[in-house]
Motif scaffolding. Structure first.
Motif, PDB file in Angstrom:
ATOM      1  N   CYS A  26    -102.123 -23.208  14.749  1.00 13.92           N
ATOM      2  CA  CYS A  26    -101.806 -23.391  16.168  1.00 13.92           C
ATOM      3  C   CYS A  26    -102.709 -22.495  17.001  1.00 13.92           C
ATOM      4  CB  CYS A  26    -100.340 -23.065  16.438  1.00 13.92           C
ATOM      5  SG  CYS A  26     -99.892 -23.316  18.181  1.00 13.92           S
ATOM      6  N   LEU A  27    -103.401 -23.101  17.962  1.00 15.15           N
ATOM      7  CA  LEU A  27    -104.259 -22.380  18.890  1.00 15.15           C
ATOM      8  C   LEU A  27    -103.536 -22.287  20.223  1.00 15.15           C
ATOM      9  CD1 LEU A  27    -107.643 -24.225  18.162  1.00 15.15           C
ATOM     10  CD2 LEU A  27    -106.614 -22.293  16.935  1.00 15.15           C
ATOM     11  N   MET A  28    -103.294 -21.076  20.674  1.00 16.69           N
ATOM     12  CA  MET A  28    -102.559 -20.873  21.922  1.00 16.69           C
ATOM     13  C   MET A  28    -103.462 -20.318  23.015  1.00 16.69           C
ATOM     14  SD  MET A  28     -99.251 -18.501  22.770  1.00 16.69           S
ATOM     15  CE  MET A  28    -100.301 -17.226  23.474  1.00 16.69           C
ATOM     16  N   HIS A  29    -103.180 -20.704  24.240  1.00 19.61           N
ATOM     17  CA  HIS A  29    -103.898 -20.153  25.390  1.00 19.61           C
ATOM     18  C   HIS A  29    -103.207 -18.883  25.866  1.00 19.61           C
ATOM     19  CE1 HIS A  29    -104.636 -19.394  29.672  1.00 19.61           C
ATOM     20  NE2 HIS A  29    -105.844 -19.857  29.419  1.00 19.61           N
ATOM     21  N   ALA A  30    -104.002 -17.860  26.130  1.00 21.80           N
ATOM     22  CA  ALA A  30    -103.497 -16.641  26.769  1.00 21.80           C
ATOM     23  C   ALA A  30    -104.593 -16.106  27.669  1.00 21.80           C
ATOM     24  CB  ALA A  30    -103.104 -15.595  25.725  1.00 21.80           C
ATOM     25  N   GLN A  31    -104.212 -15.629  28.827  1.00 20.81           N
ATOM     26  CA  GLN A  31    -105.171 -14.966  29.712  1.00 20.81           C
ATOM     27  C   GLN A  31    -104.959 -13.471  29.577  1.00 20.81           C
ATOM     28  OE1 GLN A  31    -105.288 -14.538  34.340  1.00 20.81           O
ATOM     29  NE2 GLN A  31    -106.268 -16.506  33.904  1.00 20.81           N
ATOM     30  N   GLY A  32    -105.941 -12.779  28.989  1.00 24.07           N
ATOM     31  CA  GLY A  32    -105.797 -11.350  28.765  1.00 24.07           C
ATOM     32  C   GLY A  32    -105.107 -11.053  27.452  1.00 24.07           C
ATOM     33  N   THR A  33    -104.731  -9.803  27.262  1.00 23.66           N
ATOM     34  CA  THR A  33    -104.045  -9.328  26.063  1.00 23.66           C
ATOM     35  C   THR A  33    -102.597  -9.011  26.428  1.00 23.66           C
ATOM     36  OG1 THR A  33    -104.548  -7.002  26.510  1.00 23.66           O
ATOM     37  CG2 THR A  33    -106.216  -8.282  25.306  1.00 23.66           C
ATOM     38  N   PRO A  34    -101.735  -8.749  25.431  1.00 23.91           N
ATOM     39  CA  PRO A  34    -100.359  -8.370  25.774  1.00 23.91           C
ATOM     40  C   PRO A  34    -100.288  -7.181  26.728  1.00 23.91           C
ATOM     41  CG  PRO A  34    -100.486  -8.923  23.464  1.00 23.91           C
ATOM     42  CD  PRO A  34    -101.902  -8.955  23.983  1.00 23.91           C
ATOM     43  N   GLN A  35    -101.265  -6.295  26.649  1.00 29.85           N
ATOM     44  CA  GLN A  35    -101.255  -5.120  27.533  1.00 29.85           C
ATOM     45  C   GLN A  35    -101.610  -5.473  28.978  1.00 29.85           C
ATOM     46  OE1 GLN A  35    -103.104  -5.170  24.559  1.00 29.85           O
ATOM     47  NE2 GLN A  35    -101.449  -4.186  23.403  1.00 29.85           N
ATOM     48  N   THR A  36    -102.382  -6.553  29.184  1.00 32.05           N
ATOM     49  CA  THR A  36    -102.911  -6.841  30.526  1.00 32.05           C
ATOM     50  C   THR A  36    -102.493  -8.191  31.102  1.00 32.05           C
ATOM     51  OG1 THR A  36    -104.944  -7.870  29.658  1.00 32.05           O
ATOM     52  CG2 THR A  36    -104.955  -5.471  29.966  1.00 32.05           C
ATOM     53  N   MET A  37    -101.927  -9.078  30.287  1.00 34.88           N
ATOM     54  CA  MET A  37    -101.833 -10.483  30.682  1.00 34.88           C
ATOM     55  C   MET A  37    -100.948 -10.768  31.900  1.00 34.88           C
ATOM     56  SD  MET A  37     -99.700 -11.909  27.414  1.00 34.88           S
ATOM     57  CE  MET A  37     -98.007 -11.427  27.052  1.00 34.88           C
ATOM     58  N   GLN A  38     -99.998  -9.903  32.182  1.00 35.85           N
ATOM     59  CA  GLN A  38     -99.136 -10.176  33.332  1.00 35.85           C
ATOM     60  C   GLN A  38     -99.522  -9.365  34.576  1.00 35.85           C
ATOM     61  OE1 GLN A  38     -98.127 -13.125  31.908  1.00 35.85           O
ATOM     62  NE2 GLN A  38     -96.590 -12.823  33.476  1.00 35.85           N
ATOM     63  N   ARG A  39    -100.736  -8.822  34.587  1.00 39.55           N
ATOM     64  CA  ARG A  39    -101.217  -8.102  35.762  1.00 39.55           C
ATOM     65  C   ARG A  39    -101.911  -9.076  36.709  1.00 39.55           C
ATOM     66  NH1 ARG A  39    -104.086  -2.993  32.584  1.00 39.55           N
ATOM     67  NH2 ARG A  39    -102.198  -2.228  31.527  1.00 39.55           N
ATOM     68  N   ASP A  40    -101.138  -9.756  37.499  1.00 38.06           N
ATOM     69  CA  ASP A  40    -101.645 -10.665  38.520  1.00 38.06           C
ATOM     70  C   ASP A  40    -102.570 -11.736  37.942  1.00 38.06           C
ATOM     71  OD1 ASP A  40    -101.930 -11.690  41.092  1.00 38.06           O
ATOM     72  OD2 ASP A  40    -103.704 -10.472  41.508  1.00 38.06           O
ATOM     73  N   PRO A  41    -102.093 -12.580  37.023  1.00 44.53           N
ATOM     74  CA  PRO A  41    -102.934 -13.648  36.480  1.00 44.53           C
ATOM     75  C   PRO A  41    -103.320 -14.657  37.563  1.00 44.53           C
ATOM     76  CG  PRO A  41    -100.644 -13.938  35.809  1.00 44.53           C
ATOM     77  CD  PRO A  41    -100.728 -12.593  36.457  1.00 44.53           C
ATOM     78  N   GLN A  42    -104.559 -15.126  37.512  1.00 38.85           N
ATOM     79  CA  GLN A  42    -105.086 -16.021  38.535  1.00 38.85           C
ATOM     80  C   GLN A  42    -105.715 -17.258  37.883  1.00 38.85           C
ATOM     81  OE1 GLN A  42    -104.994 -15.507  41.931  1.00 38.85           O
ATOM     82  NE2 GLN A  42    -103.901 -13.555  41.705  1.00 38.85           N
ATOM     83  N   TYR A  43    -105.529 -18.413  38.522  1.00 33.23           N
ATOM     84  CA  TYR A  43    -106.165 -19.667  38.110  1.00 33.23           C
ATOM     85  C   TYR A  43    -106.497 -20.465  39.368  1.00 33.23           C
ATOM     86  CZ  TYR A  43    -103.935 -18.685  33.585  1.00 33.23           C
ATOM     87  OH  TYR A  43    -103.523 -18.095  32.413  1.00 33.23           O
TER      88      TYR A  43
END
Length: 323
Positions: free
Chosen positions: A180-197
């Motif tokens: 299974c290939l999953m999409h993630a923006q950033g790492t667990p340490q950074t991913m919820q710091r204002d994600p933008q798309y």
């Protein structure tokens, strides 16, 4: 990105086609008569031999970590993890997902040796207990995947889409197992710091398409690929909802869709339920919505409740009533 619009209403018109082989979700798009495109979106997506390809599969989460966001520390011993696995199988789980490293927002990396020490004994014990249900190893690390596969795992579930460990692709290719290939923006340490798309649905789709192409070039059978949009991994609530509402677009990738939204923060925010393990009803609601979008695998904490809800959903969306 061709987007087949899913439907479950009855009766179905003569033009109805199964969505990715589903017996319950169909689509009919008069704007295309491309036989290759029609076949690509309609063809079943088997995950493993012996598992149904015409209904959603339920993947039960068995975390053997002290710090997972919802159930960390509740299956710390091998015995507790095996009992949880047994209960999930009894409740109807089609797959067990074993994880030894939390990837929740803010989580820290776990050393390879520690992760192996958590997951390998559990997988061996599950097999020794006579449970033959397919096992997925939830890891980003090639060494962990190798040991888990040797211990009896059948699937690799990599939240980094083979991007964390340079050896992971070769391990999967050599083993010939689904990944299974999953999409993630950033790492667990950074991913919820204002994600933008700019356009989250298109960007996540394009990322998964690129990673799938790359995986095939590394020798992985395209029929072994599974795609996960990564709900909650570098996404705001609005991003999560957009991905869920457009989930059926990912069928154009030609791979089974795995959806992991169980107990996640956006469910608590919308429902007003702060405690993660009290988000069962909201999680089941999201699982049913994903099923109506044709998702092939639903990764959940609450197997019994999800299986029960899906049984009713399947009866209500079947041409002849209960299966």
């Amino acid at each position: 990105m061709f987007h087949a619009r899913p439907r479950t209403d009855l009766p179905r018109p003569d033009s109805a086609r199964p969505l990715a082989g589903s017996a319950h979700v169909w689509w009919s798009d008069p704007v295309t008569d491309d036989p290759e495109l029609i076949a690509a979106v309609s063809t079943p997506r088997p995950v493993l031999p012996g598992l149904p390809a015409d209904r959603p599969l339920v993947m039960g989460i068995v975390n053997v970590t002290p710090d997972s966001f919802s159930d960390g520390g509740t299956a710390q011993s091998v015995e507790a993890a095996v009992e949880r696995a047994r209960a999930m199988v009894t409740a109807g789980a089609d797959i067990l997902d074993i994880g030894g490293e939390s990837t929740r927002p803010g989580a820290t990396d776990v050393p390879v040796e520690a992760e192996i020490a958590r997951v390998a004994p559990v997988i061996r014990a599950i097999r020794a207990a006579g449970l033959v249900t397919p096992i997925s190893i939830d890891t980003r690390k090639a060494a962990v995947a190798e040991v888990a596969l040797q211990a009896g795992a059948d699937i690799v579930n990599d939240v980094s889409a083979l991007g964390w460990d340079a050896r992971m692709a070769s391990v999967v290719a050599e083993a010939g197992v689904p990944v299974c290939l999953m999409h993630a923006q950033g790492t667990p340490q950074t991913m919820q710091r204002d994600p933008q798309y700019g356009d989250v649905l298109t960007e996540v789709y394009d990322y998964l398409a690129r990673r799938m192409d790359w995986a095939v070039k590394q020798g992985i059978d395209p029929a072994r690929l599974i795609a996960d949009p990564g709900i909650g991994f570098g996404k705001t609530q609005a991003h999560n909802l957009t991905l869920l509402q457009g989930l059926s677009a990912f069928h154009a990738l030609g791979a089974p869709i795995l959806l992991g939204a169980s107990r996640k923060r956006f469910i608590g925010t919308i429902s007003g339920v702060e405690v993660a393990d009290r988000r069962v009803a909201g999680s089941v609601a999201v699982a049913l919505f994903a099923a109506s979008q044709g998702a092939q695998i639903l990764r959940v904490h609450d197997v019994a409740e999800t299986v029960q809800a899906l049984a009713l959903w399947r009866a209500l969306t079947s041409l002849g009533g209960p299966e």
